[in-house]
Enzyme design. Structure first.
Site, mmCIF file in Angstrom:
data_model
loop_
_atom_site.group_PDB
_atom_site.id
_atom_site.type_symbol
_atom_site.label_atom_id
_atom_site.label_comp_id
_atom_site.label_asym_id
_atom_site.label_seq_id
_atom_site.Cartn_x
_atom_site.Cartn_y
_atom_site.Cartn_z
ATOM 1 C CD GLU A 1 4.687 14.427 40.504
ATOM 2 O OE1 GLU A 1 5.518 14.237 39.599
ATOM 3 O OE2 GLU A 1 3.678 15.162 40.376
ATOM 4 C CG ASN A 2 3.781 8.067 40.320
ATOM 5 O OD1 ASN A 2 4.495 8.784 39.621
ATOM 6 N ND2 ASN A 2 3.253 6.951 39.868
#
Lengths: 209, 234
Positions: free
Chosen positions: A47-48
């Site tokens: 999710e980064n």
């Protein structure tokens, strides 16, 4: 014998389906990538800002600009794509991620999940977990069934602050597999050598048939 | 008018003030504006509110501004890597507003895009939703979150051209793009400022309209968790 961390991860990997985009949480869920079944092609989202997460780099090939959501150095794959955090959570919130496999401190029989803080003690933050449980197609949690004192973490109601309400679909614990169904939890599978009586004794939540 | 400044101190000249709000890019220690953070420490600006996914570690990144007590409030999703943060927060010296990570990113994006608020299902039924407007759309409940407009954005990119067009590298893009858009002024630090015309216009990640001032590295680019495979296991 209850399942160990790796056996839980291997069991969770059986949940994956060919062609899925999947997000794996920090801890035991990260180990799931070691057990993806032959012939099942899944794309891991970090999710980064990455789709197509590869394995840890070889020694000496670490890149400070290439990490996963647990801040560990990783590598890219031929199909990798990078994007910013707003885009990353747009695809999460927008329902494009088929499944998230996450850790849990507590789960309730209604599918409530608590995994982000212990008031007054542990204040780390929710990271992307609240967005994931609100947005992805299916939420599987991997957890120990009881705490170190032997008390159940599979509860009638969570005592810790929630990450999401009625968001968990399936629980994979060291004792077996349970589904969240109307009225409570349903035993799907027992870990090798674990009896139903043992699982029932370790579960505070209502079990239904 | 040139956007290029000789160093971080010069690039922050006239834009810092006590009590200001700063949006910072970076995820963990990846892609953080380390030179600008150091220059804010040197400037001694106080009572800062910082919107950033994380707060660095004790001796690097935003953790430096915690140590000097320049931060009054953090708006973050995850602060688990910083012992000094925990200490200041649990003792009541530091204010903390937890935002889910995607909500924080979208608040920055929205702020930069002229959208004052948006509804999201993230956090419904949790402490995050307390006191926020709830509204049902198509049978599902959502909460109202607001856009962030910061006094200043500080971001890190890989390359820039003198017009401020930015190119990021790998997962170091993260919050840098949305953070850059939500500041009234955006200062970007990059590893290399390349000549005009040498970036492919089709490959610009963030157009220079969002970037007001630019400086060039060198960067330490510290790795937070070095994880590797052994060669023989390949």
């Amino acid at each position: 014998m209850p399942w160990d961390r790796n056996q839980m991860a291997a069991r969770a990997a059986q949940e994956l389906q060919d062609g899925w985009y999947v997000n794996l949480g920090i801890g035991i869920p990260t180990l799931v990538s070691n057990y993806i079944p032959e012939g099942v092609n899944v794309t891991l989202q970090s999710e980064n800002g990455m789709l197509g997460m590869g394995p840890f780099p070889l020694e000496g090939e670490e890149d400070a600009d290439l990490i996963n959501a647990g801040k560990q150095t990783i590598t890219e794959l031929p199909q990798t794509a990078y994007f910013d955090s707003a885009q990353s959570f747009a695809m999460i919130r927008g329902g494009k991620i088929a499944m998230a496999i996450l850790g849990a401190m507590e789960v309730s029989e209604a599918g409530d999940l608590a995994n982000w803080m212990i008031p007054g003690k542990l204040v780390k933050g929710m990271g992307g977990a609240m967005d994931l449980v609100a947005g992805v197609g299916r939420v599987v949690v991997v957890m120990d069934h009881t705490n170190k004192a032997g008390e159940s973490k599979v509860l009638k109601a969570c005592t810790l602050p929630l990450t999401g309400k009625a968001v968990v679909n399936r629980i994979i614990s060291n004792l077996g597999v349970l589904d969240v169904v109307p009225g409570g939890l349903k035993i799907v599978e027992l870990a090798d050598g674990v009896t139903e009586a043992e699982l029932r004794a370790a579960t505070e939540a209502t079990l239904v048939n | 008018m040139s956007k290029t400044y000789p160093d971080a101190r010069a690039a922050l000249e006239g834009v810092l003030f006590d009590g200001m709000t700063i949006a910072a890019g970076g995820f963990g220690l990846c892609g953080i504006p380390e030179l600008l953070i150091n220059a804010i420490r040197d400037a001694g600006t106080k009572d800062i509110t910082i919107a950033s996914n994380n707060c660095g570690v004790d001796d690097f990144g935003l953790g430096i501004l915690l140590k000097t007590r320049q931060i009054r409030k953090m708006i973050s999703s995850y602060v688990g890597e910083n012992a000094e943060f925990m200490r200041q927060y649990l003792s009541g010296e530091l204010e903390l507003e937890f935002n889910p990570q995607g909500t924080l990113a979208e608040r920055m994006r929205a702020g930069g895009a002229g959208i004052p608020g948006f509804y999201t299902a993230t956090g419904v039924g949790t402490v995050i939703a307390e006191g926020k407007d709830h509204k049902d759309f198509n049978g599902r409940t959502y909460i109202l979150e607001t856009g962030i407009v910061a006094d200043l954005s500080i971001v890190k990119a890989w390359k820039a051209d003198p017009s401020g067009n930015l190119v990021f590298r790998k997962t170091a893009r993260n919050f840098n793009a949305p953070a850059a858009t939500c500041g009234k002024i955006c200062v970007a630090e990059v590893e290399e400022i390349v000549p005009l015309g040498s970036l492919d216009p089709d490959h610009i990640h963030l157009p220079g309209i969002y970037v007001h001032r630019l400086i060039q590295g060198p960067h330490e680019k510290r790795i937070e968790q070095r994880t590797v495979r052994k060669k023989e296991s390949v």
